[in-house]
Design an enzyme around this catalytic site. Structure first.
Site, mmCIF file in Angstrom:
data_model
loop_
_atom_site.group_PDB
_atom_site.id
_atom_site.type_symbol
_atom_site.label_atom_id
_atom_site.label_comp_id
_atom_site.label_asym_id
_atom_site.label_seq_id
_atom_site.Cartn_x
_atom_site.Cartn_y
_atom_site.Cartn_z
ATOM 1 N N GLY A 206 67.745 27.313 117.940
ATOM 2 C CA GLY A 206 69.142 26.986 118.194
ATOM 3 C C GLY A 206 69.748 27.981 119.156
ATOM 4 N N SER A 209 76.806 29.776 122.612
ATOM 5 C CA SER A 209 77.328 30.410 123.821
ATOM 6 C C SER A 209 77.121 31.920 123.823
ATOM 7 C CB SER A 209 78.817 30.092 123.977
ATOM 8 O OG SER A 209 79.527 30.473 122.810
ATOM 9 N N LEU A 210 77.048 32.531 122.631
ATOM 10 C CA LEU A 210 76.939 33.983 122.559
ATOM 11 C C LEU A 210 75.565 34.470 122.117
ATOM 12 C CD1 LEU A 210 80.364 34.897 120.875
ATOM 13 C CD2 LEU A 210 79.831 34.624 123.309
ATOM 14 N N GLN A 212 71.330 33.241 120.339
ATOM 15 C CA GLN A 212 70.347 32.220 120.011
ATOM 16 C C GLN A 212 69.539 32.708 118.809
ATOM 17 O OE1 GLN A 212 68.647 32.292 123.969
ATOM 18 N NE2 GLN A 212 66.701 33.120 123.200
ATOM 19 N N ASP A 361 85.580 29.954 112.322
ATOM 20 C CA ASP A 361 84.887 29.104 113.292
ATOM 21 C C ASP A 361 84.066 28.048 112.548
ATOM 22 O OD1 ASP A 361 84.184 28.191 115.782
ATOM 23 O OD2 ASP A 361 82.546 29.600 116.055
#
Length: 593
Positions: A206, A209-210, A212, A361
């Site tokens: 996976g 944006s910041l 993996q 989030d």
């Protein structure tokens, strides 16, 4: 942890002893000089070193000078490359920004007798500017991808042309190469990946944006883990990208003052540094695990943390299916309504629970569902897995209590108290209260004012009225309709924590839509009301205890009043939930809000 595997201590020793070459040289300088002083001082048994021939000295000086010049040239080249890339990234942002601003000014400056023609041209302008911006976001990458993902969810603030154009960014997260990840691990720990893991999948399972995530196996214990690693380039570009983001929204505000979204960049300036510190994420995850451990009404699973550094996080490997994977839920006999209710309980516990951590989030990508066998102590046949704990907030006690009272006033259609607690919780004045009431309930203000109004089904006509109020022009506004413009300004003035609370409420509504539940979103609203009632009642009991025992005669009357109000609300909610259950059993159409 005394029982930690050997590789944990390796991490800690490596992290503590790793020093850059310059600092290492500075630390060793006193000791080296001391040895030199001892070796060169005059003693009976040591002769001074013979002077080297001048030719050899000149050759050494030339070689040293050449080496220094080479190192300096290399450093200059690296700095020049960095500066050139920075100029390129900045230029891409500024050129896109000013082209879009000019496009809007030209489009809005055109005169049209037919409002429909003007609206059609404006929609085309929205689409052109959104597509230009998408290209810039994708090329710059880094936090610009995260910004685009956030903007794609602001359907209530941005024109659909913008939100729809940015949706592909949800699936276009960058992937860092294995070589860059290994270099980062070596730099941060002083060891190679193979020193810690017997297996490490080179391809991530996976990417966001910041960071993996890679699957791996611990070398010492053989445990399968998930290793979250930060994209190495973030350290280099995050400060510049944040500055560019803030400057962009400030520039938009200057040209279009009625469309002030600077609060978005201000929130990023606070939240992004927190999300980039995986030590903080590890702390948040463990704190949430401890808080929810004794709660049996919330089947929540948070992967355990095995080790963390600023850019590396090793976690227990726990996996499941996305909550919108309806086939998986149905094939395993998992009740969608129960999943929806459990999600509502988890996030309302975070909002209303005393000292509860709030996950800020909570989108669908950070939630997974997995089947489990029910037990006597836990009747659920599923677990809810919650990932990504980088961004948490604590809700102040007074805000939490006033927010609960606001919702109870909404349930009772008590407009006086609604206005009072809206001001207490978010500083909302009487002029903006109708808009705020509609924002938190998703209903027309006239419906909110009616007894039992928010508990009723939302008609198609009401949805159309709300949409029309957001999009219809009023008073010659350029960038938005009258109500939408006021909403942008309103959200920019409320406390940032309140924005995150509203975002959590939006999550439960959107999850209900994706789950396609039989009971509809009304049940999640009722669960919210139940938590609000509990919060107010517990606060009243605490106030009575602070003035003495609850059994004191002077406390009987207020205790009875508090108990009656709480029980009355619980009975109303129980009756309504029973009605929803009957509708579900009879397979009547879902209730909508």
């Amino acid at each position: 942890m005394s029982s930690a595997p050997k590789f944990f201590s390796l991490f800690h020793r490596a992290a503590s002893r790793w020093t850059c070459r310059t600092c290492h040289t500075q630390q060793r300088a006193p000791a080296v000089q001391s040895r030199l002083n001892y070796a060169t001082r005059s003693t009976p048994w040591r002769k001074p070193p013979a002077p080297k021939p001048k030719a050899k000295q000149r050759r050494r000086i030339i070689l040293l000078a050449s080496a220094g010049a080479g190192v300096g040239a290399l450093a200059f080249t690296d700095q020049a490359k960095h500066a050139a890339t920075a100029v390129e990234r900045s230029g891409r942002v500024f050129s896109t920004l000013f082209v879009c601003i000019n496009d809007y000014r030209v489009t809005l400056g055109q005169q049209h007798d037919n409002p429909e023609d003007r609206e059609a041209l404006l929609k085309k302008c929205h689409k052109r500017c959104a597509e230009r911006t998408l290209v810039a976001l994708e090329k710059n990458g880094s936090i610009f991808i995260k910004l685009g993902q956030h903007l794609s969810s602001l359907n209530y603030l941005l024109p659909s042309e913008w939100c729809d154009t940015f949706v592909p960014l949800q699936d276009k997260c960058p992937v860092s190469s294995y070589e860059s990840i290994e270099e980062m691990v070596l730099k941060d720990t002083g060891h190679y990946i193979s020193d810690f893991f017997s297996e490490f999948e080179r391809e991530p399972i996976g990417a966001a944006s910041l960071a993996q995530v890679h699957r791996a196996v611990l070398k010492d214990t053989g445990e399968r883990v998930a290793v979250k690693v930060q994209h190495p380039a973030l350290d280099e570009w995050a400060p510049l990208d944040l500055a560019l983001t803030h400057l962009t929204f400030s520039t938009i505000k200057r040209f279009f003052p009625e469309y002030d979204l600077t609060w978005l960049s201000e929130e990023m300036m606070i939240s992004l540094p927190q999300e980039l510190d995986f030590n903080l994420e590890a702390h948040n995850a463990e704190r949430a695990r401890e808080y929810f451990a004794p709660l049996r009404d919330a089947p929540l699973v948070i992967p355990g943390v095995r080790f963390s550094q600023r850019r590396i996080l090793v976690m227990e490997y726990v996996t499941g299916h996305r909550p919108d994977d309806l086939k998986y839920l149905d094939d395993n006999g998992i009740d969608r309504d129960e999943v929806s209710a459990a999600l509502a309980r988890i996030f309302n516990e975070m909002i209303f629970g005393r000292h509860a951590p709030l996950h800020c989030d909570p989108h669908g990508g950070n939630i997974a569902i997995r089947y489990r066998e029910p037990t006597l102590s836990n009747h659920y046949n599923f677990d809810i897995i919650l990932y990504d704990h980088g961004l948490y907030r604590d809700i102040p006690d007074d805000m939490r209590l006033n927010y609960a009272k606001l919702w109870l006033a909404v349930l009772e259609a008590d407009e006086k108290n609604m206005r009072k607690y809206a001001h207490d919780v978010a500083g909302i004045d009487d002029e903006h209260f109708p808009l705020f009431a509609s924002a938190i309930t998703g209903r027309e203000y006239d419906v909110v004012r009616k007894e039992g109004g928010v508990s009723s089904s939302r008609s198609v006509q009401e949805k159309e009225n709300i949409t029309a109020a957001l999009t219809t022009k009023s008073g010659g506004d350029e960038m938005s309709g009258g109500m939408l413009q006021e909403l942008v300004q309103l959200l920019g003035s409320v406390p940032r924590v309140m924005l995150l609370i509203l975002k959590t409420n939006d999550l439960t509504r959107s999850l209900d839509e994706s789950l396609q539940t039989r009971q509809g979103p009304v049940r999640t609203f009722l669960i919210l009301a139940r938590y609000a009632s509990r919060t107010v009642y517990e606060d009243q009991l605490e106030q009575l205890r602070s003035s003495g025992s609850l059994l004191w005669p002077k406390n009987w009357k207020p205790l009875l009043a508090a108990w009656y109000a709480h029980v009355r609300m619980e009975l109303k909610l129980n009756v309504y939930e029973s009605w929803l259950w009957i509708r579900k059993v009879l397979r009547l159409r879902p209730v909508t809000m």
